[in-house]
Design a protein around this motif. Structure first.
Motif, PDB file in Angstrom:
ATOM      1  N   ARG A  43      29.468   0.345 -18.806  1.00  0.00           N
ATOM      2  CA  ARG A  43      29.297   0.502 -20.256  1.00  0.00           C
ATOM      3  C   ARG A  43      29.704  -0.769 -20.982  1.00  0.00           C
ATOM      4  NH1 ARG A  43      28.081   4.556 -22.961  1.00  0.00           N
ATOM      5  NH2 ARG A  43      28.949   6.144 -21.594  1.00  0.00           N
ATOM      6  N   PHE A  53      13.748   5.597 -20.723  1.00  0.00           N
ATOM      7  CA  PHE A  53      14.773   5.474 -21.745  1.00  0.00           C
ATOM      8  C   PHE A  53      15.478   6.816 -21.901  1.00  0.00           C
ATOM      9  CE2 PHE A  53      16.247   6.161 -26.081  1.00  0.00           C
ATOM     10  CZ  PHE A  53      17.180   5.133 -26.166  1.00  0.00           C
ATOM     11  N   ASN A  54      16.819   6.802 -21.843  1.00  0.00           N
ATOM     12  CA  ASN A  54      17.621   8.019 -21.954  1.00  0.00           C
ATOM     13  C   ASN A  54      17.063   9.073 -20.996  1.00  0.00           C
ATOM     14  OD1 ASN A  54      19.127  10.333 -22.950  1.00  0.00           O
ATOM     15  ND2 ASN A  54      19.675   9.085 -24.672  1.00  0.00           N
ATOM     16  N   LYS A 100      19.528   9.243 -16.092  1.00  0.00           N
ATOM     17  CA  LYS A 100      19.501   8.812 -17.493  1.00  0.00           C
ATOM     18  C   LYS A 100      19.360   7.286 -17.567  1.00  0.00           C
ATOM     19  CE  LYS A 100      22.175   8.961 -21.747  1.00  0.00           C
ATOM     20  NZ  LYS A 100      23.531   9.126 -22.294  1.00  0.00           N
ATOM     21  N   HIS A 101      18.473   6.820 -18.415  1.00  0.00           N
ATOM     22  CA  HIS A 101      18.201   5.389 -18.589  1.00  0.00           C
ATOM     23  C   HIS A 101      17.633   4.729 -17.329  1.00  0.00           C
ATOM     24  CE1 HIS A 101      19.446   5.151 -22.683  1.00  0.00           C
ATOM     25  NE2 HIS A 101      20.738   5.210 -22.485  1.00  0.00           N
ATOM     26  N   ARG A 112      19.692  -0.050 -13.865  1.00  0.00           N
ATOM     27  CA  ARG A 112      21.078  -0.435 -14.175  1.00  0.00           C
ATOM     28  C   ARG A 112      22.055  -0.022 -13.075  1.00  0.00           C
ATOM     29  NH1 ARG A 112      23.594   3.491 -18.952  1.00  0.00           N
ATOM     30  NH2 ARG A 112      23.001   5.479 -18.039  1.00  0.00           N
ATOM     31  N   HIS A 117      19.680  -2.734 -23.610  1.00  0.00           N
ATOM     32  CA  HIS A 117      20.623  -1.866 -24.338  1.00  0.00           C
ATOM     33  C   HIS A 117      21.846  -2.677 -24.794  1.00  0.00           C
ATOM     34  CE1 HIS A 117      23.054   1.680 -25.178  1.00  0.00           C
ATOM     35  NE2 HIS A 117      22.203   2.505 -24.608  1.00  0.00           N
ATOM     36  N   TYR A 175      25.001  -4.286 -26.215  1.00  0.00           N
ATOM     37  CA  TYR A 175      26.219  -3.928 -26.952  1.00  0.00           C
ATOM     38  C   TYR A 175      26.765  -5.206 -27.598  1.00  0.00           C
ATOM     39  CZ  TYR A 175      26.935   0.550 -24.343  1.00  0.00           C
ATOM     40  OH  TYR A 175      26.832   1.822 -23.790  1.00  0.00           O
ATOM     41  N   ASP A 202      22.375   7.180 -33.872  1.00  0.00           N
ATOM     42  CA  ASP A 202      21.563   7.094 -32.659  1.00  0.00           C
ATOM     43  C   ASP A 202      20.102   7.210 -33.092  1.00  0.00           C
ATOM     44  OD1 ASP A 202      20.572   7.119 -30.101  1.00  0.00           O
ATOM     45  OD2 ASP A 202      21.788   8.801 -29.400  1.00  0.00           O
ATOM     46  N   VAL A 254      16.462   0.335 -30.955  1.00  0.00           N
ATOM     47  CA  VAL A 254      17.416   1.446 -30.930  1.00  0.00           C
ATOM     48  C   VAL A 254      18.724   0.940 -31.523  1.00  0.00           C
ATOM     49  CG1 VAL A 254      18.576   3.174 -29.498  1.00  0.00           C
ATOM     50  CG2 VAL A 254      16.358   2.261 -28.793  1.00  0.00           C
ATOM     51  N   TRP A 293      22.621   2.196 -31.907  1.00  0.00           N
ATOM     52  CA  TRP A 293      23.538   3.243 -31.422  1.00  0.00           C
ATOM     53  C   TRP A 293      24.995   2.850 -31.617  1.00  0.00           C
ATOM     54  CZ3 TRP A 293      26.644   3.807 -26.607  1.00  0.00           C
ATOM     55  CH2 TRP A 293      27.181   5.097 -26.484  1.00  0.00           C
ATOM     56  N   GLU A 338      19.179  -2.478 -29.643  1.00  0.00           N
ATOM     57  CA  GLU A 338      18.428  -2.557 -28.401  1.00  0.00           C
ATOM     58  C   GLU A 338      16.952  -2.867 -28.671  1.00  0.00           C
ATOM     59  OE1 GLU A 338      19.150   1.189 -26.342  1.00  0.00           O
ATOM     60  OE2 GLU A 338      20.967   1.448 -27.541  1.00  0.00           O
TER      61      GLU A 338
END
Ligand code: TA6
Length: 289
Positions: free
Chosen positions: A59, A69-70, A81-82, A86, A156, A158, A205, A236, A238, A263
């Motif tokens: 994360r 995606f998701n 998920k995703h 990754r 994605h 951050y 989100d 995106v 979030w 994102e």
């Protein structure tokens, strides 16, 4: 300068420029963990409780979400998920010029494990280009099989901020979006972004579609310009907010205050790739004066 190393027990590569800018990428997920600009400031948020066990998603930094995606499933496939990019191990080729041109490429291809979950046969590359004050991330994929496949994708990212309460994101005014906090089960419902400036005071989100202009993230520690290629049509945004953040075991309770995901994505209209066809898309982060 290029360097192969370990970070929290996981194999990584690092690249640094004479000007002082540097990046670190884990081979697990081709996951960009750090982007430090020449002034010494970390520009990505990697949360201190991120799990580095070589299996779990990490994360923070820049996770790569592919081919889903998701949990907006593509057909009947039970993808994690995703997606699985990754949580897969990527390879890196040591650059012949010792990283002098500021570029690293990692690669990964479908194998028995991915084919069990999803039938697409592919070769994927993640190319990271570092220049003073600039980070460009390019994802490329080629269909190496005999059947077409479709995929969704998100870089994605951050971004690190000092305090989310004082952050603003410019450039999304006029766009429509799916609000996944309000309409989680109904991704077809759209809201309209009236204000040009987005601020944050709780869980956010959203999947914005048809991005038209570059975005600018402004906070008291600086400003980052965010652009993306035409192939990535969605953005995106979030932030988990206080309540959801407290429920995330791999994030400290106040982690939400120090990050915002912006994102570059392709979600609402998946890419259809015919046998032999290749596709690429990028996101660029740029330090603004
Ligand atoms: O991109 C936003 C999102 O899909 C959110 O709904 C939230 O789940 C976030 O990604 C993080 O997902 P993760 O699986 O990394 O916890």
């Amino acid at each position: 300068m290029f360097n192969q190393t370990q970070f929290r027990g996981q194999p990584c590569v690092e690249l640094s420029l004479p000007e002082g800018d540097r990046i670190r990428i884990a081979l697990h997920g081709a996951h960009i963990l750090s982007w430090v600009t020449a002034d010494g400031a970390e520009r990505l948020y990697l949360n201190p409780k991120a799990v580095f066990d070589g299996n779990s998603p990490i994360r923070g930094g820049i996770p790569l979400c592919f081919p889903q995606f998701n949990q907006r499933a593509l057909g009947a496939f039970a993808l994690p998920k995703h997606g699985f990019a990754r949580i897969s191990t990527w390879s890196v080729q040591e650059p012949s010029d010792d990283g002098a041109i500021g570029e690293i490429s990692l690669s990964w291809r479908s194998d028995a494990a991915t084919l069990l979950l999803w039938p697409g046969e592919f070769e994927a590359t993640l190319t990271v280009v570092l220049a003073p004050g600039i980070l460009r991330v390019i994802f490329g994929v080629k269909n190496t099989g005999k059947a077409a496949f479709s995929f969704a994708l998100a870089l994605h990212t951050y971004l690190q901020v000092d305090d989310i309460a004082g952050v603003r994101l410019d450039g999304l005014g006029g766009l429509s979006y799916w609000d996944a906090v309000r309409d989680l089960k109904s991704p077809e419902i759209r809201q309209q972004q009236a204000e040009g400036m987005l601020t944050f005071d709780g869980e956010t989100d959203r999947v914005y579609e048809g991005v038209l202009e570059d975005l600018a993230l402004r906070y008291s520690g600086g400003a980052i310009g965010i652009s993306q290629s035409d192939e990535l049509k969605d953005v995106v945004v979030w932030n988990p907010g206080q309540t959801l953040c407290a429920a995330l075991t791999d994030m400290p309770a106040d982690g939400y205050r120090h990050m915002l995901c912006v994102e570059a994505a392709r979600i609402n209209e998946p890419v259809l790739l015919q046998p032999g066809q290749a596709w690429s898309g990028w996101q660029e982060l740029r330090l603004l004066a």
